[in-house]
Design a protein around this motif. Sequence first.
Motif, short mmCIF file in Angstrom:
data_model
loop_
_atom_site.label_atom_id
_atom_site.label_comp_id
_atom_site.label_asym_id
_atom_site.label_seq_id
_atom_site.Cartn_x
_atom_site.Cartn_y
_atom_site.Cartn_z
N THR A 4 0.83 -1.20 0.00
CA THR A 4 0.00 0.00 0.00
C THR A 4 0.87 1.25 0.00
O THR A 4 0.56 2.25 -0.68
N ASP A 5 1.97 1.22 0.74
CA ASP A 5 2.90 2.35 0.76
C ASP A 5 3.47 2.63 -0.63
O ASP A 5 3.88 3.77 -0.92
N LEU A 6 3.49 1.60 -1.47
CA LEU A 6 4.09 1.71 -2.79
C LEU A 6 3.05 1.90 -3.89
O LEU A 6 3.37 1.87 -5.08
N GLY A 7 1.79 2.09 -3.49
CA GLY A 7 0.74 2.35 -4.48
C GLY A 7 0.00 1.13 -4.95
O GLY A 7 -0.78 1.21 -5.90
N TYR A 8 0.19 -0.01 -4.29
CA TYR A 8 -0.54 -1.23 -4.64
C TYR A 8 -1.70 -1.39 -3.66
O TYR A 8 -1.67 -0.89 -2.54
N HIS A 9 -2.72 -2.14 -4.08
CA HIS A 9 -3.93 -2.20 -3.25
C HIS A 9 -4.54 -3.59 -3.18
O HIS A 9 -5.71 -3.73 -2.82
N GLU A 38 1.24 -9.50 -4.37
CA GLU A 38 1.92 -8.32 -4.89
C GLU A 38 3.42 -8.30 -4.61
O GLU A 38 4.20 -7.82 -5.46
N TRP A 39 3.84 -8.80 -3.44
CA TRP A 39 5.27 -8.71 -3.12
C TRP A 39 6.16 -9.44 -4.13
O TRP A 39 7.21 -8.88 -4.52
N PRO A 40 5.83 -10.64 -4.59
CA PRO A 40 6.72 -11.27 -5.59
C PRO A 40 6.89 -10.43 -6.84
O PRO A 40 8.00 -10.32 -7.37
N GLU A 41 5.81 -9.82 -7.31
CA GLU A 41 5.90 -8.96 -8.49
C GLU A 41 6.74 -7.73 -8.22
O GLU A 41 7.63 -7.37 -9.01
N ILE A 42 6.47 -7.06 -7.10
CA ILE A 42 7.24 -5.86 -6.75
C ILE A 42 8.72 -6.19 -6.63
O ILE A 42 9.58 -5.47 -7.15
N ALA A 43 9.02 -7.27 -5.93
CA ALA A 43 10.43 -7.64 -5.70
C ALA A 43 11.15 -7.95 -7.00
O ALA A 43 12.27 -7.49 -7.23
#
Length: 312
Positions: free
Chosen positions: A233-238, A244-249
């Motif tokens: 959420t801090d990074l604009g994901y919801h 979401e973390w695997p994609e962000i990482a």
Amino acid sequence: MQQNFLGKTELSVSRLGYGAAPIGFLDIGVEQIGEVLNHLLDHGVNLIDTAAAYKGSEQAIGQTVGHRRDDFVLVSKCGMGGLPEFQDNPWSADAITACVDRSLKRLGTDHLDVCLLHSCPRDVLEKGEALGALAATRDAGKIRFAGYSGDNDAAVYAAGLADVAVIETSVNLCDQANLDTVIPACLANDVGVIAKRPIANAAWKDPASQHGMYQKYASEYHRRFNLMDVTPTDLGYHGHPEIEWPEIALKFALAHEGVHTAICGTTSTINAEHNLEAVNKNPLREEVVEKIQAAFNAARDADPDGDWSGQT
């Protein structure tokens, strides 16, 4: 899938590669391994990374996709996990040569595209015998390019050596030290970079939920991740953090100039498909990259007694 030239080599590699440690360290059947590897190859992944130290990994790769050898760039590592008769001196010329020969036999191929010295200490690198022996296997046609797998000052030193064409080093949201040291050295010398551990061993998970050796292997990243105290959420994901973390990482590891490919290890075709989808999406926005870097720096500065170096 987008491809990049791997530094000064003529090898064109997919942005997403496959790291074959899990198929060596976890109890995975050959049929399942074949499903994952063939799925990735069928969808544009063309780099497979393994090592002599990854137990049955080399054999499994040879058995399941050896018939597709022309479809992928094959990377292995030597020294660590070498032959038992050389356990007292795994970095001798004879040990390196024997290790490469065994890898060729295990993989069922006549050459490796890249072979890396696996976590070779800097003082050993400086002596030159290990790298000289690896270069000799290149000159003999057993490998196409020589390189180094490791972190911190040893990897910086290796990047400046004439015989090193490729560096494999840790780059992820919980392991950013090499971005300031190793990656610039590789850029300066046109050395290809393979980012290992790009999803930080799923640091957002409870280590107790990890499989086998990864319970301990992921513990330091889990500690760092908690100290970073950042959420999707801090990074604009919801959505759901576990999704979401695997994609962000993965997208964070690939967001840096000089990183040519990131190797993800998985034993699941579902996770393999998620990784493919992540890499084929738009890259991580610059402000998200900056927030992750700021969270890492703040956590490191608040933990002066902790070890925030690259994790070999």
